[in-house]
Design a protein around this motif. Structure first.
Motif, PDB file in Angstrom:
ATOM      1  N   GLU A   1       1.159  53.954  24.503  1.00 55.41           N
ATOM      2  CA  GLU A   1       0.196  54.595  23.622  1.00 55.41           C
ATOM      3  C   GLU A   1       0.625  56.031  23.351  1.00 55.41           C
ATOM      4  N   ASN A   2       0.013  56.636  22.331  1.00 48.58           N
ATOM      5  CA  ASN A   2       0.368  57.991  21.906  1.00 48.58           C
ATOM      6  C   ASN A   2       1.828  58.090  21.490  1.00 48.58           C
ATOM      7  N   ASP A   3       2.342  57.009  20.912  1.00 51.72           N
ATOM      8  CA  ASP A   3       3.716  57.028  20.444  1.00 51.72           C
ATOM      9  C   ASP A   3       3.775  57.756  19.102  1.00 51.72           C
ATOM     10  N   VAL A   4       4.722  58.673  18.979  1.00 50.15           N
ATOM     11  CA  VAL A   4       4.835  59.469  17.752  1.00 50.15           C
ATOM     12  C   VAL A   4       5.462  58.613  16.661  1.00 50.15           C
ATOM     13  N   GLU A   5       4.756  58.462  15.538  1.00 53.82           N
ATOM     14  CA  GLU A   5       5.181  57.570  14.465  1.00 53.82           C
ATOM     15  C   GLU A   5       5.482  58.343  13.183  1.00 53.82           C
ATOM     16  N   LEU A   6       6.560  57.952  12.522  1.00 55.51           N
ATOM     17  CA  LEU A   6       6.895  58.493  11.211  1.00 55.51           C
ATOM     18  C   LEU A   6       6.002  57.844  10.161  1.00 55.51           C
ATOM     19  N   GLN A   7       5.325  58.675   9.354  1.00 54.68           N
ATOM     20  CA  GLN A   7       4.399  58.184   8.343  1.00 54.68           C
ATOM     21  C   GLN A   7       5.093  58.050   6.984  1.00 54.68           C
TER      22      GLN A   7
ATOM     23  N   ASP B   1       4.492  59.616   4.286  1.00 56.66           N
ATOM     24  CA  ASP B   1       4.705  60.892   3.611  1.00 56.66           C
ATOM     25  C   ASP B   1       5.736  61.779   4.309  1.00 56.66           C
ATOM     26  N   GLY B   2       6.433  61.234   5.307  1.00 52.17           N
ATOM     27  CA  GLY B   2       7.468  62.002   5.987  1.00 52.17           C
ATOM     28  C   GLY B   2       6.968  62.827   7.153  1.00 52.17           C
ATOM     29  N   THR B   3       5.665  62.791   7.440  1.00 53.17           N
ATOM     30  CA  THR B   3       5.121  63.512   8.587  1.00 53.17           C
ATOM     31  C   THR B   3       5.040  62.572   9.787  1.00 53.17           C
ATOM     32  N   TYR B   4       4.743  63.165  10.935  1.00 48.49           N
ATOM     33  CA  TYR B   4       4.587  62.385  12.158  1.00 48.49           C
ATOM     34  C   TYR B   4       3.134  62.443  12.621  1.00 48.49           C
ATOM     35  N   ALA B   5       2.698  61.379  13.271  1.00 45.23           N
ATOM     36  CA  ALA B   5       1.348  61.308  13.799  1.00 45.23           C
ATOM     37  C   ALA B   5       1.353  60.588  15.133  1.00 45.23           C
ATOM     38  N   LEU B   6       0.358  60.928  15.969  1.00 46.81           N
ATOM     39  CA  LEU B   6       0.258  60.353  17.301  1.00 46.81           C
ATOM     40  C   LEU B   6      -0.587  59.078  17.248  1.00 46.81           C
ATOM     41  N   THR B   7      -0.102  58.108  16.478  1.00 49.40           N
ATOM     42  CA  THR B   7      -0.897  56.903  16.222  1.00 49.40           C
ATOM     43  C   THR B   7      -0.253  55.642  16.760  1.00 49.40           C
ATOM     44  N   GLY B   8       0.949  55.736  17.291  1.00 49.66           N
ATOM     45  CA  GLY B   8       1.684  54.540  17.660  1.00 49.66           C
ATOM     46  C   GLY B   8       1.164  53.879  18.926  1.00 49.66           C
ATOM     47  N   LYS B   9       1.053  52.563  18.875  1.00 47.40           N
ATOM     48  CA  LYS B   9       0.753  51.764  20.043  1.00 47.40           C
ATOM     49  C   LYS B   9       1.642  50.536  19.996  1.00 47.40           C
ATOM     50  N   LYS B  10       2.461  50.374  21.027  1.00 50.76           N
ATOM     51  CA  LYS B  10       3.450  49.309  21.039  1.00 50.76           C
ATOM     52  C   LYS B  10       3.348  48.542  22.357  1.00 50.76           C
ATOM     53  N   SER B  11       3.805  47.310  22.334  1.00 51.01           N
ATOM     54  CA  SER B  11       3.752  46.509  23.550  1.00 51.01           C
ATOM     55  C   SER B  11       4.980  45.621  23.652  1.00 51.01           C
ATOM     56  N   VAL B  12       5.390  45.376  24.885  1.00 52.18           N
ATOM     57  CA  VAL B  12       6.495  44.475  25.188  1.00 52.18           C
ATOM     58  C   VAL B  12       6.033  43.552  26.312  1.00 52.18           C
ATOM     59  N   LYS B  13       6.089  42.262  26.040  1.00 51.90           N
ATOM     60  CA  LYS B  13       5.751  41.265  27.055  1.00 51.90           C
ATOM     61  C   LYS B  13       6.986  40.403  27.286  1.00 51.90           C
ATOM     62  N   GLY B  14       7.217  40.039  28.518  1.00 52.89           N
ATOM     63  CA  GLY B  14       8.424  39.262  28.743  1.00 52.89           C
ATOM     64  C   GLY B  14       8.510  38.651  30.112  1.00 52.89           C
TER      65      GLY B  14
END
Length: 728
Positions: free
Chosen positions: A561-567, A569-582
């Motif tokens: 969570e709180n992964d920095v994502e490229l938007q 419009d070229g800006t970044y936001a603290l909106t990323g949420k990613k998951s890895v299951k394995g």
């Protein structure tokens, strides 16, 4: 500005000097053994080291045997690395599935050094040497390494800030109370030339003092890649006093120089998924041997590392360990990089890419380990404090433009700008100070049930400043990181365990790059909160066949969570949420007395749960194969001949995301199998010859690809090498 200085590129004399010194050092011990016939014979058969199985990790924080450690830890030891002639960390990590250098680098710059991805995330900033953080974008050689330990899952409790999905620890060779001299020389296709030496000398057995010296010299190309070079020299002396006594003192020094020619890759023209335009989408592939830089390109770096470790047994149940290290790594790098294709002329626009960077780290760690008993409960406590100062100084340049290169027939010897043509435009300084405290407890209720817990607090402060010819700016970010883990274990038998684990980790802005900013177009914005990771894992470990063979299996779920994502419009936001299951499966050790094997398999299902909605965003994580398999096995045919080989499978993976225009380049790479083989023959008690053939079927595959998808590194073509191993 007169206070900004640039170092001119010049050839170092160290390479030739150390090569000569190494040749002498390799001869001296052998001569000494021959001349001193009265010395007692050394019994080299007393310790059996021809096994792939390792029972313990090196860190004091892992107080239990690996079979009882409730987390996925893969150990790659010197036996496997030697049989494969794995010379770098990247090559050694082929023995653990789903871990590799899949990312090529951006903005025309190649990812130099160990650009490792693990379970979907960049782990390049989570590399340690003897459990101390190691800095610098350099390729780490294995000449002084005993084993490589790969911890998978959040390591925030163990190591502090770092990658969401694990860390990598290199364990160095240390002096022993045995006299021996080992050396090896390797020659092979692709202009491979390499020699190493490992000399251990007992100084005084009564006081437990010994000296060990490891040396390396190498001048090699890369099979299938024109002009790419890997040249290095290194020396690693170490001294110990007090072996087999309550107090032990280790002194280690490492000096390595590399003088390489970097690989900027080749265009992805003609690869599956390439559709860069109506006039270029039908172009044929370029030759994978083409070199699109200049023959004057270089990557020169130097590493100096000094370590003092003191261990003291306060009592049979209490042990104190203190480690102090200073390390400095410098890199001077020049790569002529290519960009867009001009359709009418089939020419590649090129520009210069210059890097001059120095990293320093000063660390002091203190660990206290104690075995206690309270009533019927047994505790193994590990507590400690750590202070670390990390610094990075980097020059910035005005990069010149080079003449365009032919898409199909580039000329790397054409005249062009040199290192002197790069004007220094400024510099930057980054620094992170960290004060940490941690505590682990393994609580054993009885012979069957136990619980392991750990907490760590890191107080950090990062400062960053930039100076240009027109302005100077500075930024700062500080805070506290709290991480913890908790696991429960059940032992069905004495040599097996079933466990469940929950663990966390965090990475603040600038935590891996030493760079800070306040703009919305920078991913290291000081207003961002730390990236946070949590993992749950259930698994089982079994030592079978009289503890000769280790079997492991684990199911895991990692959420970031709180992964920095490229938007868009070229800006970044603290909106990323990613998951890895394995799921990850492993086997390591001896199946029979003559048959050894190391096997790993992983299946990963990854997803981007929330974040940027850009159309060019892939549906899954970048540089994360959904399946990966690795194997290596050998069989002894009698007392002299050993044959072996292995297979590696890497599933197809998505490249990173970039601006929308890059959607016309390949979005992914195809899966591939690669098969390797070896045969060794014991000529005498002092000499063994070993033949290795890699990529037997000459598989054509993409080893790494950049985020924009216009450059890739071809996998090494079929190659052969012959190694002579000497033992005295």
């Amino acid at each position: 500005m007169s206070y900004i200085k640039s170092r001119k590129h010049s050839a170092s004399r160290f390479n030739a000097t150390l090569t000569a010194a190494m040749a002498g050092a390799m001869l001296l011990p052998a001569v000494a053994y021959a001349q001193q016939a009265e010395l007692p014979t050394v019994d080299v058969s007393a310790a059996k080291d021809d096994t792939y199985k390792t029972d313990h990790a090196s860190s004091a924080k892992y107080s239990q045997a690996l079979v009882d450690t409730p987390q996925t830890i893969t150990v790659i030891n010197k036996q496997v690395m030697g049989e494969q002639v794995a010379t770098t960390l990247t090559e050694a990590l082929r023995n653990t599935p789903g871990v590799g250098a899949f990312y090529l680098g951006e903005n025309g710059s190649t990812s130099t050094g160990d650009a490792i991805y693990m379970r979907g995330f960049d782990a390049s900033s989570a590399i340690f040497v003897d459990n101390v953080r190691d800095l610098g974008s350099v390729s780490r050689d294995m000449f002084n390494i005993e084993q490589v330990e790969v911890l998978k899952g959040p390591a925030g409790t163990d190591n502090g800030r770092g990658s969401p999905t694990g860390s990598i620890n290199l364990v160095t060779k240390q002096p022993e109370l045995t006299n021996y001299f080992n050396a090896s020389t390797t020659v092979g296709t692709g202009s491979q030339k390499r020699a190493t030496a490992d000399w251990n000398k007992v100084i005084d057995e009564a006081s437990g003092s010994a000296f060990r010296l490891n040396l390396i010299t190498q001048a090699s190309g890369v099979p299938g890649r024109a002009l790419v070079e890997n040249n290095r020299s290194g020396i690693a002396p170490s001294f110990v006093w007090g072996l087999n006594t309550p107090t032990r003192v280790y002194l280690d020094f490492l000096h390595v120089e590399q003088h390489n020619r970097p690989d900027g890759g080749v265009p992805t023209v003609g690869l599956p998924g390439y559709a860069a335009g109506t006039t270029t989408s039908s172009l044929a592939r370029v030759s994978s041997s083409n070199y699109y830089g200049q023959a004057t390109d270089y990557d020169n770096n130097q590493t100096d590392m000094f370590t003092v470790r003191v261990e003291h047994d306060i009592s049979p149940n209490v042990k104190l360990q203190n480690t102090t290290r200073y390390e400095k790594t410098s890199q001077d790098y020049l790569l002529t990089s290519f960009m867009a294709i001009t359709p009418s002329t089939l020419a590649l626009a090129r520009t210069g890419n210059r890097k001059n960077q120095t990293n320093e780290i000063l660390t002091n760690q203190t660990n206290l380990t104690a075995d206690l008993q309270t009533g019927s409960l047994k505790h193994t406590l590990v507590g400690g404090v750590e202070f670390t100062e990390e610094k990075q100084h980097a020059l910035s340049f005005v990069n010149p433009t080079y003449a365009a290169a032919s898409l199909y027939s580039p000329d790397p010897f054409a005249a062009g700008p040199t290192a002197d043509s790069y004007t220094v435009s400024g510099y930057s300084d980054g620094k992170t100070d960290t004060l940490s405290a941690y505590l682990f407890d393994t609580l054993k209720f009885n012979e069957k049930w136990s619980m392991t817990g750990g907490v760590r607090v890191d107080n950090y402060r990062t400062t960053y400043s930039t100076v240009t010819t027109t302005a100077a700016t500075s930024y700062a970010k500080s805070g506290n990181l709290f991480n913890w883990k908790l696991a429960a274990s059940y032992k069905p038998t004495e040599y097996s365990s079933i466990y469940a684990l929950y663990a966390t980790s965090q990475q603040p802005p600038g935590g891996s790059s030493f760079s800070l900013n306040t703009t919305v177009s920078n991913q290291n914005n000081i207003n961002f909160q730390p990236e946070k990771t949590k993992t749950t894992e259930i698994g089982t470990k079994w030592d079978l066949l009289n503890k000769r063979l280790a079997l492991t299996a684990a199911l895991y779920n990692t959420q970031v969570e709180n992964d920095v994502e490229l938007q868009d419009d070229g800006t970044y936001a603290l909106t990323g949420k990613k998951s890895v299951k394995g799921i990850e499966l492993g086997l390591s050790g001896n199946i029979t007395e003559n048959w050894s094997a190391s096997v790993g398999y992983t299946y990963m299902k990854n997803s981007i749960d929330s974040g940027a909605a850009a159309t060019y965003t892939s549906s899954g994580l970048a540089y994360t194969p959904n399946q990966a398999f690795t194997s290596w096995t050998t069989y002894k045919l009698g007392s002299s001949l050993t044959i072996g080989g292995g297979a590696r499978f890497v599933g197809g993976l998505n490249r990173g995301v970039d601006r929308a225009a890059s959607t016309l380049n390949p979005q992914y790479t195809n899966s591939y199998w690669v098969f390797d083989s070896m045969a060794s023959y014991v000529v005498s008690k002092n000499l063994t010859l070993q033949l290795n053939v890699n990529n037997i079927f000459n598989k054509d595959y993409v080893a790494s690809i950049n985020k924009s998808g216009y450059r890739y590194t071809p996998g090494a073509e079929r190659s052969a090498s012959l190694t002579a191993n000497f033992k005295f």
